[in-house]
Design an enzyme around this catalytic site. Sequence first.
Site, short mmCIF file in Angstrom:
data_model
loop_
_atom_site.label_atom_id
_atom_site.label_comp_id
_atom_site.label_asym_id
_atom_site.label_seq_id
_atom_site.Cartn_x
_atom_site.Cartn_y
_atom_site.Cartn_z
N GLU A 238 107.43 31.66 -132.40
CA GLU A 238 106.64 32.65 -131.98
C GLU A 238 106.95 32.12 -130.29
OE1 GLU A 238 101.53 33.81 -131.98
OE2 GLU A 238 102.63 31.78 -132.16
N LYS B 109 102.50 41.20 -133.08
CA LYS B 109 101.82 40.22 -133.54
C LYS B 109 100.21 41.18 -134.17
CE LYS B 109 99.74 35.45 -133.25
NZ LYS B 109 99.38 34.18 -132.06
N CYS C 1 102.29 34.27 -137.51
CA CYS C 1 101.99 33.15 -137.36
C CYS C 1 100.66 33.27 -137.64
CB CYS C 1 101.86 32.27 -135.89
SG CYS C 1 101.30 30.78 -135.25
#
Length: 557
Positions: A49, A118, A154
């Site tokens: 990430e 994200k 994530c």
Amino acid sequence: MTQDISQTFRIAVAQLNPTVGDIAGNLALAREARRDAAREEADIVLFTELFLSGYPPEDLVLKPAFLKACLNAVEALAADTADGGPGVIIGFPRQSDEGRHNSIAVLDGGKIIAVRDKIDLPNYGEFDEKRVFVAGAMPGPVNFRGVRLGIPICEDIWGDLGVCETLSESGAEILLVPNGSPYYRGKVDIRHQVVLKQVIETGLPLIYAAQLGGQDELVFDGASFAFNADKSLAFQMSQFETAIAVTEWRKTGDSWHCAQGPMAHIPEKEEADYRACLLGFRDYVNKNGFKSVVLGLSGGIDSAVCAAIAVDALGEERVRTVMLPYRYTSEDSLKDAADCAKALGCRYDIVQIAAPVDGFSGALADLFEGTDEGITEENLQSRARGTILMAISNKFGSMVVTTGNKSEMSVGYATLYGDMNGGFNPIKDLYKMQVYAIAAWRNEHLPPGALGPSGEVIPKNIISKAPSAELRPDQTDQDSLPPYPALDDILECLVELEMSTEEITARGHDAATVHRIEHLLYLAEYKRRQSAPGVKITRKNFGRDRRYPITNRFRDR
């Protein structure tokens, strides 16, 4: 010439140590990893990430020049993929018309073939991504050379927004997840549970790529892994070590299964904590450009453990220890400090503090006339030591290592501008009994990659004797504090578990003691705000996780 991956898919997982803000350096790391993966005939390299910016970049992403530099790095890396070698999945912060995103780019054939943002921005504990990022749209799979990849980022697999389920329903064949997941004790098992839940719900295999390295208080421990769709562990990479693993996946019917990958041992308990402290300390010193460190070696357990961590992290030639004795310093402490330094092989100096302490006392004699001696005079000793260590730091450019444990930091059993002086504290988030535990472990083990000697490096007398600040005759810590096993349990209940004083008393602790410790915990907040950063080990460290007001009259009665 790209090869057919319809039946065999070779995925390289890059578990590397980027540096926040070093975009050029991180790009160079990525390029080197891709070259390594190409030699092993990987089809794609999965990075972690926000790899190109480093994670977490915090408010750096508010700077347009920073975002532009990250985009330039993505485009440069994309151009590299025109050579027909491995494709790339890499994290970077990006600016869109909607705002700033925590994103990944998929690179192949000399260009950016897809971007995903994200969705679930964490806003708890050490995370505050909603301050600087906006959530992206629900993603679909990315077609990479005929394989449909789901790439949640994530927190997208930790929350309940259904990102993985959406990817599965829209045709993803395999989930590749770049992560920036900080260490705390037992975190690997928790990650496995999170991933298994998604594997069960989606019926898809999931690869979890985890960042490695220290960033201020946070340690990213690696330990990347994957689970097959049948819930079996597909591979497990090492913890606390950089690595690039090329894993081979084979397709049977409609399902991918891992046919080849590493199975590394994952350390537990004291080993994991010690290695986290080691990695976090080493990266803080090296990434911030310090050539050496200095610390006061008192003959006590805390400074001995810090010295061992420093030597293991940096090597004996970069560590200087200084004994700063006064009239209350025992012969045992003088011997123990010298023995510890000798065992570690680092430089050991002795600087007497009687003259500066007596000088301060003389300067204040008229002002203090008619008052009783007490903590003020004791703290002059600590502040003289702190001043001397800072002078050594200024003169030789060595960072001062501060050595207070979490038990002491919790209740304010430390002197501001004295033993709290320093640039970094490797044991700041370890309670006193945990410090003893990792000392015993280190005497029996030499961690992988450690630069210090094997064998007993912390003399047994340091571990066995009663802890003391030695600021007055025959002083022990238990003169002012409950026994450390009881204190640590009360503190863990108050800090990590946020339990009421009534609940803590029900565990068998004296009610008056619990209330006193709670009062000291709140009272010491102003000291902790001025303390050096230190490695996060527990679920709730001071600073990033536990953010209490300094001015606070609440008491749980």
